[in-house]
Design an enzyme around this catalytic site. Structure first.
Site, PDB file in Angstrom:
ATOM      1  N   ASP A   9      69.720  43.939  76.718  1.00 24.01           N
ATOM      2  CA  ASP A   9      68.429  43.725  76.092  1.00 24.01           C
ATOM      3  C   ASP A   9      68.299  44.810  75.021  1.00 24.01           C
ATOM      4  O   ASP A   9      69.106  45.751  74.981  1.00 24.01           O
ATOM      5  CB  ASP A   9      67.331  43.844  77.154  1.00 24.01           C
ATOM      6  CG  ASP A   9      65.934  43.823  76.569  1.00 24.01           C
ATOM      7  OD1 ASP A   9      65.675  43.004  75.677  1.00 24.01           O
ATOM      8  OD2 ASP A   9      65.101  44.637  77.006  1.00 24.01           O
ATOM      9  N   ASP A  11      64.737  46.070  73.222  1.00 23.43           N
ATOM     10  CA  ASP A  11      63.523  46.867  73.349  1.00 23.43           C
ATOM     11  C   ASP A  11      63.402  47.475  74.749  1.00 23.43           C
ATOM     12  O   ASP A  11      63.566  46.776  75.759  1.00 23.43           O
ATOM     13  CB  ASP A  11      62.288  46.007  73.082  1.00 23.43           C
ATOM     14  CG  ASP A  11      62.203  45.549  71.635  1.00 23.43           C
ATOM     15  OD1 ASP A  11      62.718  46.270  70.758  1.00 23.43           O
ATOM     16  OD2 ASP A  11      61.628  44.476  71.378  1.00 23.43           O
TER      17      ASP A  11
END
Length: 279
Positions: A9, A11
């Protein structure tokens, strides 16, 4: 290390913030953003925010300079460089957008470590305005997932990645994330894969509430030093397992040659592993 694919991922996993929120707050349009939160999907709001910035005279260069200030911890940058150097295939699955992600990674010197970035597309139009589009066109149909936002189902992206790497003979997946959609991605992992969720974030709450749904091994992390150490340890174990399997398959008269390959990989790993400073 063709058999290991590490998927991140972005953020709050690679960077220590939400990149959308960072730009909105740093460039002074948070009030308008908050007003629209209950009326539009997040992805559509961000496209609207880029239009607002353009109307206020902010340029693409202003946005780039803002993104270059995003906090990215040296430990995760070092770990990414190390596992890439060891031959791992690194990819990103994120609900941010390609312009934000590539700008931040390039500024930190690690963009070339990634073979693929799965995220919302973005482009600069003829008016010099950044446009942000959905990864999945939810205006025409639904992707059918009730865990993920309407513009991207990370589970479906993981299925696509699994299919593509299986065709290349790659098998083991490692997924690193923090949010609710990352739980959806984790549901697509199989036995032998590794899920690395961030402690005290939504993904861990969902794992705790649904422990039997995750088939992969789970290695939690709480900060980027710990993430870097855990990631390199996971790669180390995979290297050892791969070398052992190769040794069992190689004829006796080729064993010495295979051992030298294993030693080389081991030496590379030792250089990559962080050494704690003396106290």
């Amino acid at each position: 290390m063709a058999g290991l694919v590490v998927i991140f991922d972005f953020d709050k996993t690679i960077i220590d913030c939400d990149s959308d929120n960072w730009v909105v707050e740093e460039l002074g349009i948070n009030h308008l953003f908050t007003q629209l939160l209950h009326n539009l999907p997040w992805n559509s709001i961000m496209d609207r925010m880029m239009t607002e910035l353009n109307h206020r005279g902010k340029t693409i260069e202003d946005i780039e300079e803002c993104l270059k200030k995003v906090p990215l911890h040296p430990s995760i940058a070092s770990a990414i460089e190390s596992v890439h150097a060891l031959g791992c295939d690194l990819r990103i699955v994120s609900d941010a957008n390609v312009f934000f992600i590539e700008t931040i990674l390039k500024h930190n010197g690690i963009l070339d470590c990634f073979s693929e970035i799965n995220t919302n597309p973005g482009f600069v139009d003829e008016q010099g305005r950044l446009r942000i589009l959905p990864y999945y066109d939810f205006s025409s149909s639904s992707h059918g997932c009730n865990i993920c936002p309407s513009n991207m189902c990370k589970g479906l992206v993981m299925e696509k990645i699994r299919a593509s790497v299986s065709a290349d003979g790659k098998k083991q997946l490692v997924y690193v994330g923090d949010g609710t959609p990352d739980f959806c991605a984790g549901l697509k992992l199989e036995e032998g894969d590794v899920l690395m969720p961030r402690k005290d974030f939504p993904i861990c709450d969902l794992i705790s509430a649904n422990p039997l749904l995750i088939k992969a091994k789970i290695h939690e992390w709480s900060n980027w030093d710990e993430l870097g150490t855990n990631l390199l340890s996971t790669v180390s174990n995979a290297l050892i397992d791969e070398s052992a399997k190769t040794d069992r398959l190689v004829p006796l008269d080729c064993k010495y040659q295979n051992s030298s390959i294993s030693v080389t990989a081991h030496e590379a790993l030792q250089k990559a592993l962080p050494v704690s400073p003396p106290h």
